[in-house]
Structure formats: C-alpha cells, structure tokens
Design an enzyme around this catalytic site. Structure first.
Site, PDB file in Angstrom:
ATOM      1  N   HIS A  57       0.851  -1.192   0.000  1.00 42.64           N
ATOM      2  CA  HIS A  57       0.000   0.000   0.000  1.00 42.64           C
ATOM      3  C   HIS A  57       0.887   1.243   0.000  1.00 42.64           C
ATOM      4  CE1 HIS A  57      -3.056   2.921   1.130  1.00 42.64           C
ATOM      5  NE2 HIS A  57      -3.981   1.986   0.945  1.00 42.64           N
ATOM      6  N   HIS A 113      -9.039  14.407   1.841  1.00 48.44           N
ATOM      7  CA  HIS A 113     -10.171  13.725   1.196  1.00 48.44           C
ATOM      8  C   HIS A 113     -11.308  13.435   2.163  1.00 48.44           C
ATOM      9  CE1 HIS A 113      -8.109  13.316  -2.568  1.00 48.44           C
ATOM     10  NE2 HIS A 113      -7.142  12.579  -2.041  1.00 48.44           N
TER      11      HIS A 113
END
Length: 433
Positions: free
Chosen positions: A18, A173
C-alpha cells in the site's frame, strides 16, 4: 516550527504494497535531521485532537465511527460487508447510524449477526477500496489531526511565523461524514477552525467591546487554504463550500487518465466556485497530464496570489502534498523541490497573513518527499533550497521562463472565466491571457 511524533511511524501500519506507508514520512524527518535543518526549528509539542475540535468540522457520527473501523473489520470480510450494508441502509433513510445504535452499543465492540471474534495482534485489515486500519489507526488519525491544530494555534497566536506538521494519515479527502482516499479526519480543515478560534479569541482580548465569536455581527476571522497535492481535496471543498470565511484554492490534476476513467477523485472542476454567500471562495485549478513549473507558476501569478491578496486572510494553511512532484508513483505532474520552495516563499509574502501552516498530505516516493520537505523548510527559514541531483543550477529559472503548454493556458482561462464575477483582481486582459 515543526510538529511530528514517532508514534505515527509505528501506528496505522499499511497493508502489503500500500502506498500510504510510514517510510514516506520517516524519509522526511530523517532528511531534516541528517542535514541539521530539524535542529534549527522549534519543536511544536504533539498532541491528540479534542472532540470539540473535531466537531467543528465532522459530524458526531463520523467521529464515533472511526474508532469502530478496526474492531469491526477485523472480524472478517463477511461481518464488514454487513456493516457497510447497514451504513448504506441507514444513510438512505437519512438516519445517523451512530445515533440509532445508541441503544445497542454492545454491537460496537462485541457480537453482531456473525458474532465473530476480533482478530488478535496488530495486523492491518482492509476497509475496502483504498482504506485500511489496524488497532492504532484511530489514535494515529487523532494524533495527526491534533498536531495540525497545534501548529495552527502556534502561528495564529504569534508564537511562530511558520509551522510544518509532518503527519500521517493524510486528511484532505475526508468529508464531514466520510473517510476516503487514505484519510480519516480532515487535518487541514480542523487546523483552519483551530486557527479561527485562536484568532477570534485574540480579537476579543484586544477589544473589550468585541462580541464573542459566533454572534451575527462578529464573523469568524478569514483564513485561506492552498492545496497543491496532485489530487483534489474533495473533503476540504465539501466542508467549506458554504463558508465565506475560508478561501479554498486547489491546484490539482484533473481530467481523464485512461479512456473514460477520471483522475482520482474526479472532482475539482473550475465551475465549482462555492455555494451561496461563499460563491467565489472555492477556486479549482485543474491541470492535465504533465503539467509542470510553467503551468503552476502561471497559476500562482494569475490566480492564486491575486485572489489571496484580495481575500486578505489572517492566516494561510497549505495542504502540502508532494505527489505532484515529477516521479511520484501516484501522480503524473512534473513539479520539482524548487517549485514547492518557490510557492512557499510566494505565500509568505502575503501582507495580511500572520504566517503560514503547512500540513503534509500525499507524496508516495520517500526520496522525493525528503528532498521536497527540505526545500520547503529551508524556504520557511529564509534559506536557498539545496541543489537536487535531478535539477541543474538554472533548471528552475529555465522552467519558469519556458512557454506554457496550450492546455495549461486553457486550464487557467477556465478558472478566470468561472471566477471573474467574484473577484475584482481579474481584468479583461486576464481573461484573454
């Protein structure tokens, strides 16, 4: 000043491969320490965010939900799928799922339809899409956001002229009631509100006749957020798009990537200018693939700095993402460390502002992050940026004087067309560009 906490390198461990890996933050801290820059900066004491600070930005349901992510998802994919369906069912009926489960609090920690035990250890689990969590994810998010608020308060009260929060997970976000894009709490939004509270308190202290913040005739002090992360800060825009006291300017990659697939998150059109009385307080500058120093420099000259000067914020915050740097694995723009240093110096010239607060967002190449961070901190200290291996002595000057690509011109023209009705700094000559 610089705020960081080594626990953010140990907590919130990623899934294999990731990109939101602690190394991307560790490289920045190691570079500053190795070069002696860190030792020249005042250390801002790290702290966790308070519930009061979070509630100024996020819904209470979201604040309660984040600590539940790991213990619920760790029970296994079947249980987590049920949890997501339950959330969607309640949301479709406009019911806060956390308020609804106040009478069934036991479900938050034990039991549920599968009655599956939580996995032992500190392994990370997937939350779907690009999100993951481990046993310390909620604490990491609370600590990261608190560090950002601490930096904002230190600059707002005059203790520091500039501060950098080196934290993870990122935040821009995260919406009022949503986590997404590696983000759980919106760090820069919470920091902006913390700055406004501190600035308002100082205003009241200076004037005995001043009314407390929040009364109709006593508006919040104005602050500005400049976001140069390659991804549009959809969460930040959502939170402030109806608030005329917060100016949000985003420079980001916009448009298609492959075929009809939009570059994440797909938001940030120039026509999104804010709502109601806050129309014009959202400024979206979206570039196509390959945009570099010439496009960004033109945007700063033609849009960013003129709007900031007219808005006259008391404080400037930056969503400082380095994934817009050339070579970042998740971006396709072409900025260099010199570019970020130049942007930082430009923002520090704003006369109305008490100072600047930079908050680390994206950036997924550790070596690039390290070089960009050093360049930005040296700019904050008033020093020249270091010469990087992939930049020649005159590269930044050459880039700044290079002709802008036609698509870059079109991008800035679209912003001017969308914004000229709200800002007197834009003239007919600007519209012609």
């Amino acid at each position: 000043g610089i705020c960081h906490d080594d626990r953010l390198l140990r907590w919130h461990r990623p899934l294999p491969n990731h990109p939101e890996d602690p190394q991307r933050l560790k490289a920045c801290i190691d570079q500053l320490s190795r070069t002696g820059v860190l030792q020249r900066c005042q250390q801002v004491p790290p702290r966790k965010v308070t519930n009061e600070e979070l509630e100024a930005v996020h819904s209470r349901g979201h604040i309660r939900w984040v600590p539940c992510l790991y213990p619920r998802a760790a029970r296994g994919p079947n249980y987590w799928d049920w949890e997501l369906e339950r959330q969607e069912w309640w949301q479709s009926r406009n019911v806060d799922p956390h308020a609804a489960e106040a009478t069934a609090a036991a479900i938050a920690t034990t039991g549920g339809p599968l009655d599956t035990p939580v996995a032992s250890g500190n392994c990370s689990v997937s939350l779907g899409d690009d999100m993951f969590a481990d046993a310390h994810t909620a604490e990491a998010a609370q600590l990261a956001t608190g560090c950002c608020a601490a930096c904002a308060e230190a600059v707002a009260d005059g203790s520091l002229r500039a501060a950098l929060a080196l934290v993870r997970p990122p935040g821009h976000h995260a919406g009022r009631s949503t986590y997404r894009g590696f983000c759980y709490f919106n760090n820069v939004a919470v920091a902006a509100r913390a700055a406004q509270r501190r600035l308002a308190a100082d205003m009241v202290a200076v004037s005995k006749d001043a009314k407390p913040i929040g009364l109709p005739n006593q508006p919040k002090p104005k602050v500005a957020i400049v976001d140069w992360d390659v991804h549009h800060g959809d969460g930040t825009q959502e939170i402030f798009e109806e608030d005329e006291t917060v100016l949000y300017i985003s420079l980001h990659r916009h448009g298609q990537v492959f075929g009809n697939e939009a570059f994440y998150p797909g938001t940030g059109c120039p026509s999104d200018v804010g709502l109601g009385a806050a129309a014009g307080c959202t400024v979206n500058i979206g570039f196509g693939m390959g945009a570099g120093a010439e496009e960004y420099d033109a945007a700063f000259e033609k849009v960013v700095m003129p709007v900031l000067r007219e808005f006259a914020p008391r404080l400037v915050l930056v969503s400082c993402g380095f994934d817009s740097a050339a070579g970042d694995p998740l971006g396709d723009t072409k900025l260099t460390p010199s570019c970020y240093a130049r942007f930082t110096r430009d923002l520090m010239t704003l006369r109305s502002s008490l100072g600047i607060v930079l908050i680390f967002e994206g950036g997924y190449d550790p070596e690039l992050n390290a070089m960009c961070t050093e360049a930005v901190v040296r700019a904050l200290l008033g020093e020249p940026e270091p010469l990087c291996s992939h930049e020649g002595p005159t590269s930044s000057q050459a880039l700044a004087s290079a002709p802008m690509k036609s698509k870059g011109v079109e991008s800035i023209q679209a912003v001017l067309q969308a914004q000229h009705a709200y800002w007197s700094c834009f003239s007919a000559t600007d519209l012609a560009l």
